[in-house]
Design a protein around this motif. Structure first.
Motif, PDB file in Angstrom:
ATOM      1  N   THR A  89      36.429 134.462  70.307  1.00  0.00           N
ATOM      2  CA  THR A  89      37.170 132.939  70.791  1.00  0.00           C
ATOM      3  C   THR A  89      38.436 132.913  69.536  1.00  0.00           C
ATOM      4  O   THR A  89      38.574 132.913  68.601  1.00  0.00           O
ATOM      5  CB  THR A  89      37.012 132.116  70.102  1.00  0.00           C
ATOM      6  OG1 THR A  89      35.910 132.216  71.766  1.00  0.00           O
ATOM      7  CG2 THR A  89      37.391 130.830  70.842  1.00  0.00           C
ATOM      8  N   SER A  90      39.530 133.010  70.141  1.00  0.00           N
ATOM      9  CA  SER A  90      41.227 132.856  69.368  1.00  0.00           C
ATOM     10  C   SER A  90      41.715 131.870  69.634  1.00  0.00           C
ATOM     11  O   SER A  90      42.052 130.983  70.977  1.00  0.00           O
ATOM     12  CB  SER A  90      42.138 134.075  69.623  1.00  0.00           C
ATOM     13  OG  SER A  90      43.025 134.035  69.146  1.00  0.00           O
ATOM     14  N   ILE A  91      41.565 130.488  68.938  1.00  0.00           N
ATOM     15  CA  ILE A  91      42.901 129.529  68.963  1.00  0.00           C
ATOM     16  C   ILE A  91      44.087 129.623  67.871  1.00  0.00           C
ATOM     17  O   ILE A  91      43.986 129.577  66.450  1.00  0.00           O
ATOM     18  CB  ILE A  91      41.660 128.191  68.372  1.00  0.00           C
ATOM     19  CG1 ILE A  91      40.652 128.221  68.852  1.00  0.00           C
ATOM     20  CG2 ILE A  91      42.566 127.141  68.685  1.00  0.00           C
ATOM     21  CD1 ILE A  91      39.467 127.721  67.965  1.00  0.00           C
ATOM     22  N   GLY A  92      44.858 129.511  69.004  1.00  0.00           N
ATOM     23  CA  GLY A  92      46.088 128.993  68.514  1.00  0.00           C
ATOM     24  C   GLY A  92      46.674 128.315  67.963  1.00  0.00           C
ATOM     25  O   GLY A  92      46.205 127.109  68.172  1.00  0.00           O
ATOM     26  N   ILE A  93      47.204 127.903  66.577  1.00  0.00           N
ATOM     27  CA  ILE A  93      47.836 126.292  65.664  1.00  0.00           C
ATOM     28  C   ILE A  93      49.230 126.158  65.950  1.00  0.00           C
ATOM     29  O   ILE A  93      50.130 127.180  65.493  1.00  0.00           O
ATOM     30  CB  ILE A  93      46.809 126.499  64.463  1.00  0.00           C
ATOM     31  CG1 ILE A  93      45.098 126.384  64.749  1.00  0.00           C
ATOM     32  CG2 ILE A  93      47.441 125.355  63.861  1.00  0.00           C
ATOM     33  CD1 ILE A  93      45.084 127.006  63.783  1.00  0.00           C
ATOM     34  N   ARG A  94      49.216 125.276  66.866  1.00  0.00           N
ATOM     35  CA  ARG A  94      51.233 125.215  66.486  1.00  0.00           C
ATOM     36  C   ARG A  94      51.417 123.408  65.104  1.00  0.00           C
ATOM     37  O   ARG A  94      50.866 122.723  64.500  1.00  0.00           O
ATOM     38  CB  ARG A  94      51.630 124.346  67.780  1.00  0.00           C
ATOM     39  CG  ARG A  94      51.308 125.473  69.139  1.00  0.00           C
ATOM     40  CD  ARG A  94      51.358 124.912  70.288  1.00  0.00           C
ATOM     41  NE  ARG A  94      51.726 125.669  71.196  1.00  0.00           N
ATOM     42  CZ  ARG A  94      52.323 126.626  72.269  1.00  0.00           C
ATOM     43  NH1 ARG A  94      53.496 127.356  71.702  1.00  0.00           N
ATOM     44  NH2 ARG A  94      51.684 127.008  72.961  1.00  0.00           N
ATOM     45  N   ASN A  95      52.982 123.819  65.176  1.00  0.00           N
ATOM     46  CA  ASN A  95      52.839 122.845  64.853  1.00  0.00           C
ATOM     47  C   ASN A  95      53.462 121.556  65.502  1.00  0.00           C
ATOM     48  O   ASN A  95      53.960 122.313  66.351  1.00  0.00           O
ATOM     49  CB  ASN A  95      53.929 123.452  63.192  1.00  0.00           C
ATOM     50  CG  ASN A  95      55.739 124.062  64.027  1.00  0.00           C
ATOM     51  OD1 ASN A  95      55.509 123.960  64.749  1.00  0.00           O
ATOM     52  ND2 ASN A  95      56.473 124.941  62.969  1.00  0.00           N
ATOM     53  N   SER A  96      54.455 120.496  65.021  1.00  0.00           N
ATOM     54  CA  SER A  96      54.878 119.675  65.635  1.00  0.00           C
ATOM     55  C   SER A  96      56.272 119.929  66.513  1.00  0.00           C
ATOM     56  O   SER A  96      56.852 119.327  67.745  1.00  0.00           O
ATOM     57  CB  SER A  96      55.396 118.499  65.249  1.00  0.00           C
ATOM     58  OG  SER A  96      56.889 118.921  63.346  1.00  0.00           O
ATOM     59  N   GLY A  97      56.848 121.177  65.871  1.00  0.00           N
ATOM     60  CA  GLY A  97      58.142 121.617  67.360  1.00  0.00           C
ATOM     61  C   GLY A  97      57.611 122.330  67.909  1.00  0.00           C
ATOM     62  O   GLY A  97      58.368 123.371  68.910  1.00  0.00           O
ATOM     63  N   GLY A  98      56.212 122.651  68.346  1.00  0.00           N
ATOM     64  CA  GLY A  98      54.887 124.073  69.667  1.00  0.00           C
ATOM     65  C   GLY A  98      55.440 125.499  69.072  1.00  0.00           C
ATOM     66  O   GLY A  98      55.465 126.175  69.262  1.00  0.00           O
ATOM     67  N   GLU A  99      55.841 125.643  67.561  1.00  0.00           N
ATOM     68  CA  GLU A  99      55.485 127.182  67.381  1.00  0.00           C
ATOM     69  C   GLU A  99      54.858 126.973  66.673  1.00  0.00           C
ATOM     70  O   GLU A  99      53.881 126.217  66.388  1.00  0.00           O
ATOM     71  CB  GLU A  99      56.951 127.553  66.455  1.00  0.00           C
ATOM     72  CG  GLU A  99      58.257 126.729  66.893  1.00  0.00           C
ATOM     73  CD  GLU A  99      59.073 127.177  65.263  1.00  0.00           C
ATOM     74  OE1 GLU A  99      58.547 126.801  64.538  1.00  0.00           O
ATOM     75  OE2 GLU A  99      60.370 127.573  65.384  1.00  0.00           O
ATOM     76  N   TYR A 100      53.999 128.479  67.042  1.00  0.00           N
ATOM     77  CA  TYR A 100      52.547 128.495  66.838  1.00  0.00           C
ATOM     78  C   TYR A 100      52.754 129.592  65.025  1.00  0.00           C
ATOM     79  O   TYR A 100      53.822 130.537  64.822  1.00  0.00           O
ATOM     80  CB  TYR A 100      52.100 130.424  67.182  1.00  0.00           C
ATOM     81  CG  TYR A 100      51.635 129.802  68.578  1.00  0.00           C
ATOM     82  CD1 TYR A 100      50.375 128.581  68.907  1.00  0.00           C
ATOM     83  CD2 TYR A 100      51.898 130.330  69.548  1.00  0.00           C
ATOM     84  CE1 TYR A 100      49.672 129.257  70.126  1.00  0.00           C
ATOM     85  CE2 TYR A 100      51.448 129.920  71.029  1.00  0.00           C
ATOM     86  CZ  TYR A 100      50.050 129.407  71.301  1.00  0.00           C
ATOM     87  OH  TYR A 100      49.303 129.286  72.475  1.00  0.00           O
ATOM     88  N   VAL A 101      52.325 128.809  64.208  1.00  0.00           N
ATOM     89  CA  VAL A 101      52.080 129.444  62.801  1.00  0.00           C
ATOM     90  C   VAL A 101      50.741 130.148  62.563  1.00  0.00           C
ATOM     91  O   VAL A 101      50.865 131.102  61.508  1.00  0.00           O
ATOM     92  CB  VAL A 101      51.928 127.488  62.339  1.00  0.00           C
ATOM     93  CG1 VAL A 101      51.378 127.471  60.992  1.00  0.00           C
ATOM     94  CG2 VAL A 101      52.813 126.748  62.429  1.00  0.00           C
ATOM     95  N   ALA A 102      49.498 129.414  63.142  1.00  0.00           N
ATOM     96  CA  ALA A 102      48.523 130.056  62.728  1.00  0.00           C
ATOM     97  C   ALA A 102      47.448 130.478  63.934  1.00  0.00           C
ATOM     98  O   ALA A 102      47.465 130.020  64.872  1.00  0.00           O
ATOM     99  CB  ALA A 102      47.750 129.232  61.585  1.00  0.00           C
TER     100      ALA A 102
END
Length: 205
Positions: A89-102
């Motif tokens: 399972t892979s979970i993308g983490i976005r910042n408040s700007g909607g960009e993938y950070v992690a």
């Protein structure tokens, strides 16, 4: 501390906590997608042989390239370098700007579970059915009464109004189902069917 660093710091706690809950069974990897060449920020239970500082996987690179990449990919089949089957399972983490950070990735070793499932399937397997139905609970006098009354009702009679052949049949049925092992089963049958003990024993011959 920047927002991105805060997100990574908090995700790192999750990676270590989840990985330590399933030691030897689940690998948890935190990828820093800002640095794809050295993306592995944290790893717990390194079943794949990777280490901190290793590059991003194809999935990580796809997330970096496409902001529309799904936030979560759940339970997809995968494989460790040594050939063991995995469920990931892979979970993308976005910042408040909607960009993938992690990306937080869980890789579960299902090879052991598959072997266990096979063993359990064999353990739970049975051969052909027994020649007659078997009940594993102790019979009771109430069940004997219900058997006789239901038998008679199905034929439009009371137990005492059954014909002799039917009474003989229900006595033998009671024996087949184990009711004759009950204490006082014979007196109960004589009372229900209105016949003598001698008749019950005669029916059982």
């Amino acid at each position: 501390m920047t927002e991105d660093e805060l997100l990574l710091r908090e995700a790192e706690k999750i990676a270590h906590a989840v990985g330590r809950m399933f030691p030897g069974l689940c690998e948890v990897v935190l990828h820093d997608l800002r640095d794809p060449d050295h993306a592995v920020r944290a790893i717990e239970g390194a079943l794949s042989g990777r280490a901190v500082g290793d590059p991003a996987t194809e999935l990580g690179l796809a997330r970096i390239a496409d902001a529309g990449f799904p936030d979560v990919l759940q339970n997809y089949p995968n494989r460790f370098p040594d050939g063991r089957q995995a469920k990931s399972t892979s979970i993308g983490i976005r910042n408040s700007g909607g960009e993938y950070v992690a990306a937080l990735c869980l890789n579960l070793d299902v090879s052991l579970l598959g072997a266990a499932a096979h063993a359990l399937t064999r353990l739970a397997g049975t051969d052909g059915p027994a020649p007659l139905a078997e009940s594993l609970h102790a019979r009771t006098g109430d069940e004997l009464r219900a058997l006789v009354e239901d038998y008679a009702a199905d034929r439009g009679h009371t137990p005492r109004s059954l014909a002799a052949a039917a009474k003989k049949d229900v006595v033998r049925l009671a024996k087949e189902r184990g009711f004759l092992e009950l204490k006082n089963a014979v007196p109960a049958l004589t009372d229900l069917l209105g016949i003598s003990r001698a008749t019950v024993y005669n029916y059982l011959r």
